[in-house]
Design a protein around this motif. Sequence first.
Motif, short mmCIF file in Angstrom:
data_model
loop_
_atom_site.label_atom_id
_atom_site.label_comp_id
_atom_site.label_asym_id
_atom_site.label_seq_id
_atom_site.Cartn_x
_atom_site.Cartn_y
_atom_site.Cartn_z
N ARG A 1 0.88 -1.15 0.11
CA ARG A 1 0.06 0.19 0.12
C ARG A 1 0.99 1.17 0.04
O ARG A 1 1.63 1.24 0.77
CB ARG A 1 -0.90 0.03 1.07
CG ARG A 1 -1.85 1.18 1.21
CD ARG A 1 -2.97 0.88 2.56
NE ARG A 1 -3.89 -0.26 2.51
CZ ARG A 1 -4.84 -0.33 1.59
NH1 ARG A 1 -5.35 0.58 0.86
NH2 ARG A 1 -5.58 -1.60 1.59
N ASN A 2 0.58 2.10 -0.72
CA ASN A 2 1.23 3.37 -0.88
C ASN A 2 1.10 4.23 0.37
O ASN A 2 -0.12 4.62 0.61
CB ASN A 2 0.81 4.24 -2.21
CG ASN A 2 1.87 5.39 -2.57
OD1 ASN A 2 2.52 5.64 -1.80
ND2 ASN A 2 1.61 5.97 -3.72
N SER B 1 1.21 -3.55 -9.36
CA SER B 1 0.99 -2.50 -10.12
C SER B 1 1.80 -1.59 -10.72
O SER B 1 2.77 -1.28 -9.89
CB SER B 1 -0.34 -1.47 -9.78
OG SER B 1 -1.59 -2.44 -9.59
N ILE C 1 0.78 3.20 -8.45
CA ILE C 1 -0.04 3.01 -7.16
C ILE C 1 -0.26 4.40 -6.50
O ILE C 1 0.45 5.10 -6.13
CB ILE C 1 0.60 1.78 -6.06
CG1 ILE C 1 0.96 0.57 -6.77
CG2 ILE C 1 -0.49 1.72 -5.12
CD1 ILE C 1 1.90 -0.41 -5.95
N ALA C 2 -1.53 4.51 -6.61
CA ALA C 2 -2.04 5.85 -6.02
C ALA C 2 -1.99 6.05 -4.70
O ALA C 2 -1.88 5.11 -3.87
CB ALA C 2 -3.77 6.21 -6.54
N ALA D 1 -3.58 3.83 -2.03
CA ALA D 1 -4.19 2.66 -2.79
C ALA D 1 -3.10 1.47 -2.57
O ALA D 1 -2.05 1.64 -2.18
CB ALA D 1 -4.22 2.83 -4.29
N SER E 1 -1.88 -2.47 -4.05
CA SER E 1 -1.63 -3.45 -5.02
C SER E 1 -1.29 -4.78 -4.66
O SER E 1 -0.65 -4.96 -3.59
CB SER E 1 -0.70 -3.02 -6.22
OG SER E 1 -0.61 -3.99 -7.27
#
Length: 209
Positions: free
Chosen positions: A121-122, A156, A159-160, A163, A165
């Motif tokens: 997670r970012n 991904s 990654i926002a 968000a 992945s």
Amino acid sequence: MNRTQKVLIVGALAVGSWSVAQQVQRTLNLVINGKTATEKAIVVNGKTYVPASELRTLGFTVTATGTALTIGQGGATGAGGSAGCANETLFNGLWRFTLLGDMKRGDEYGAPTWYFDAEVRNGTREPGRLDWAGLRQVNFVYADGRVVPGEARDFSIDIAPGAASRGRLTTAGLTDARNLNERPVKLLLVWDETVRKDANLRFDLTCTR
């Protein structure tokens, strides 16, 4: 060596062990990252000694050659940063990593592998991708200090912020029988210090919380 600097280290050297044993004043339970170790620490002449083998649980490499005991940190050992058990989410100031379930046996072009499904997670305010964010090494470490390199796959590209992945942390194909018959005890994610200092993540695969 931060918190281990003040601790003298007992290597697996037989020379002089009989005299040390005669001077042991007391033994201490050794607790590393909240887990009680199988070995004991000892106090000799007012100084505390721990088995060098237990330093491997902290991500250090320990090698006895001739009359020298060599201890390595950083780089492939992943010293510094955050540590936790296999079922914990670890955060290094950039990314939150969670291992999804147990380590599994996979296949790489006909050669067996070890791997984890994982979620990242970012934790920053900007979009990011792992291959540009400083993740330098994915290392699977065995109880005797052997390191098998791996990689992060299938996450991904972008990654926002906030968000997540899902992807895979895996070894390359294994050919050494020892690496097949034994299970890694630690997973190390080593970060480029020019991107972020002390950002390494160390998962202890032998414990849960």
